[in-house]
Design an enzyme around this catalytic site. Structure first.
Site, mmCIF file in Angstrom:
data_model
loop_
_atom_site.group_PDB
_atom_site.id
_atom_site.type_symbol
_atom_site.label_atom_id
_atom_site.label_comp_id
_atom_site.label_asym_id
_atom_site.label_seq_id
_atom_site.Cartn_x
_atom_site.Cartn_y
_atom_site.Cartn_z
ATOM 1 C CB CYS A 116 34.312 55.210 44.462
ATOM 2 S SG CYS A 116 34.167 53.722 43.461
ATOM 3 C CG HIS A 256 38.166 55.138 46.371
ATOM 4 N ND1 HIS A 256 37.538 54.057 46.929
ATOM 5 C CD2 HIS A 256 38.027 55.017 45.017
ATOM 6 C CE1 HIS A 256 37.039 53.309 45.958
ATOM 7 N NE2 HIS A 256 37.314 53.874 44.791
ATOM 8 C CG ASN A 286 37.197 50.287 43.771
ATOM 9 O OD1 ASN A 286 36.515 50.615 44.741
ATOM 10 N ND2 ASN A 286 37.249 50.981 42.654
HETATM 11 C C1 LIG Z 1 41.348 49.842 34.881
HETATM 12 C C2 LIG Z 1 42.850 50.055 34.941
HETATM 13 C C3 LIG Z 1 43.445 49.246 36.060
HETATM 14 C C4 LIG Z 1 43.474 49.597 33.618
HETATM 15 O O1 LIG Z 1 44.868 49.854 33.642
HETATM 16 P P1 LIG Z 1 45.571 50.577 32.424
HETATM 17 O O2 LIG Z 1 46.987 50.676 32.756
HETATM 18 O O3 LIG Z 1 44.820 51.874 32.179
HETATM 19 O O4 LIG Z 1 45.370 49.533 31.289
HETATM 20 P P2 LIG Z 1 44.732 49.752 29.838
HETATM 21 O O5 LIG Z 1 43.248 49.847 29.945
HETATM 22 O O6 LIG Z 1 45.450 50.865 29.161
HETATM 23 O O7 LIG Z 1 45.124 48.396 29.159
HETATM 24 C C5 LIG Z 1 46.485 48.078 28.843
HETATM 25 C C6 LIG Z 1 46.541 46.720 28.208
HETATM 26 O O8 LIG Z 1 46.265 45.740 29.207
HETATM 27 C C7 LIG Z 1 45.216 44.882 28.765
HETATM 28 N N1 LIG Z 1 44.455 44.458 29.935
HETATM 29 C C8 LIG Z 1 43.375 45.043 30.490
HETATM 30 N N2 LIG Z 1 42.971 44.342 31.575
HETATM 31 C C9 LIG Z 1 43.822 43.304 31.684
HETATM 32 C C10 LIG Z 1 43.929 42.234 32.596
HETATM 33 N N3 LIG Z 1 43.091 42.089 33.624
HETATM 34 N N4 LIG Z 1 44.931 41.351 32.439
HETATM 35 C C11 LIG Z 1 45.809 41.468 31.402
HETATM 36 N N5 LIG Z 1 45.754 42.464 30.516
HETATM 37 C C12 LIG Z 1 44.778 43.376 30.658
HETATM 38 C C13 LIG Z 1 44.407 45.733 27.832
HETATM 39 O O9 LIG Z 1 43.653 44.920 26.949
HETATM 40 C C14 LIG Z 1 45.488 46.495 27.119
HETATM 41 O O10 LIG Z 1 46.060 45.664 26.131
HETATM 42 P P3 LIG Z 1 46.526 46.286 24.722
HETATM 43 O O11 LIG Z 1 47.594 47.257 25.065
HETATM 44 O O12 LIG Z 1 47.010 45.068 23.985
HETATM 45 O O13 LIG Z 1 45.314 46.916 24.127
HETATM 46 C C15 LIG Z 1 43.157 51.549 35.154
HETATM 47 O O14 LIG Z 1 42.854 52.271 33.990
HETATM 48 C C16 LIG Z 1 42.425 52.162 36.313
HETATM 49 O O15 LIG Z 1 42.738 51.897 37.458
HETATM 50 N N6 LIG Z 1 41.451 53.061 36.039
HETATM 51 C C17 LIG Z 1 40.792 53.819 37.079
HETATM 52 C C18 LIG Z 1 39.870 52.995 37.916
HETATM 53 C C19 LIG Z 1 39.249 53.903 38.956
HETATM 54 O O16 LIG Z 1 39.896 54.717 39.556
HETATM 55 N N7 LIG Z 1 37.989 53.836 39.162
HETATM 56 C C20 LIG Z 1 37.473 54.844 40.076
HETATM 57 C C21 LIG Z 1 36.211 54.704 40.496
HETATM 58 S S1 LIG Z 1 35.672 53.083 40.868
#
Ligand SMILES: CC(C)(COP(=O)(O)OP(=O)(O)OC[C@H]1O[C@@H](n2cnc3c(N)ncnc32)[C@H](O)[C@@H]1OP(=O)(O)O)[C@@H](O)C(=O)NCCC(=O)NCCS
Length: 329
Positions: A116, A256, A286
């Protein structure tokens, strides 16, 4: 003799027609518009549906858009740098495929892989090539068919990514415009948190890797989130400080587009007001290396000559950084 600067003099872009919205995604897996909107900030993403078309198709369309807008011709281009994680093939390069599709025959062409952060890395390289004095017209492309490596049975990654391509023309100038400064970093500790596990030389494709669905994006979301927030915020603040730019001196901040909450954190840390932050994650998701040039493409008409613009990115590797530029037209 005055210093040679590398300045952006044109921009082109392309997104495929098909829109995959949160409602459709919710019918494919256990997710909801509410979860995706509040946790990530995405409503829809564009997807290249034709399985036989790859990233070079998107990128060639973007290059054609740039040529139509700027009246430049393929013969003038001396270098093509394509930032992508989703090249059509492992070889030849996506850049050479793009050259073939757009009739560019006089250029050195190669791909770079900085995930990215690919576009800002491409700008860094393009600037160095311009400043060498040897190259005067360079295409820096960010292009991705992320849908080709997204697992649409995995709700933790499927909502995040979209397909797009955008390109800028970088030219030499003696005016005090263009790329002014950059800070770019890499930390290999990130590999374990964000990668495609199979299909490379360390784990070639096999029946077993296919069975384990290892040809898709693997991401430990929370670990990546934490690093993205701190590194993008810090590097943006650092490049402003290094160049004596206050929040009021910055006309536009282009982050980004991975997660609206990450963008909000960068805004808070730099103090740059929300109306000066370019955000289109809601409509495209993204698009990895394409996300920053896509923002530039969409917002081109808002920019004025001399505007101070900060670009900042974070991606797999980990790689991250910021570029300070003065808009050229
Ligand atoms: C991926 C991302 C959106 C996930 O969000 P988050 O707030 O961290 O969510 P978590 O992974 O902690 O998951 C929280 C809960 O939501 C659930 N969940 C995950 N994806 C889900 C979806 N699409 N729909 C519903 N629930 C979802 C998980 O299973 C978890 O459930 P639990 O609490 O029962 O275990 C976030 O971590 C993120 O943006 N990460 C960085 C991505 C990035 O910057 N990449 C950079 C380079 S490409």
């Amino acid at each position: 003799m005055s210093k040679i600067h590398a300045v952006i003099t044109g921009v082109g872009g392309y997104v495929p027609d098909y829109i995959l919205n949160n409602q459709e995604l919710s019918s494919m897996m256990d997710t909801s518009d509410e979860w995706i909107t509040t946790r990530v900030g995405i409503k829809e993403r564009h997807i290249l549906k034709d399985k036989h078309l790859g990233t070079s198709f998107l990128a060639a369309k973007a290059v054609e858009d740039l040529f139509a807008k700027t009246q430049h011709t393929p013969d003038e281009i001396e270098l093509i740098i394509c930032a992508t994680t989703t090249a059509d093939h492992i070889f030849p390069s996506c850049a050479s495929m793009i050259a073939g599709k757009t009739g560019i025959k006089n250029a050195l062409a190669f791909d770079i892989q900085a995930a990215c952060s690919g576009f800002i890395t491409g700008l860094e390289l393009g600037t160095a090539f311009i400043q060498s004095g040897k190259y005067k017209k360079i295409l820096v492309i960010g292009a991705e068919k992320m849908s080709a490596i997204t697992d649409y049975t995995d709700r933790t990654t499927a909502p995040l990514f979209g397909d797009a391509a955008a390109v800028i023309l970088l030219e030499a100038t003696s005016e005090e415009l263009g790329i002014m400064d950059s800070l770019i970093h890499t930390d290999g500790i990130g590999a374990k948190h964000l990668q495609m596990k199979a299909g490379g030389s360390a784990n070639p494709t096999s029946a077993e890797t296919l069975e384990k669905r290892e040809h898709y994006i693997y991401q430990e979301g929370q670990a990546v989130f934490k690093h993205a927030v701190s590194n993008m915020s810090d590097v943006s603040a650092q490049i402003m400080e290094k160049n004596n730019l206050t929040k009021d001196d910055v006309a536009w901040l282009i982050p980004h587009q991975a997660n609206l909450r990450i963008i909000d954190a960068v805004a808070k840390r730099t103090g740059v007001e929300h109306d000066k932050i370019i955000i289109n994650i809601e409509r495209y998701g993204n698009t990895s290396a394409a996300s920053i040039p896509l923002c530039i493409w969409e917002s081109e008409s808002k920019f004025k000559k001399g505007d101070n613009i900060i670009l900042t990115a974070f991606g797999a590797g980990f790689t991250w950084g910021a570029v300070y530029l003065k808009w050229g037209y």
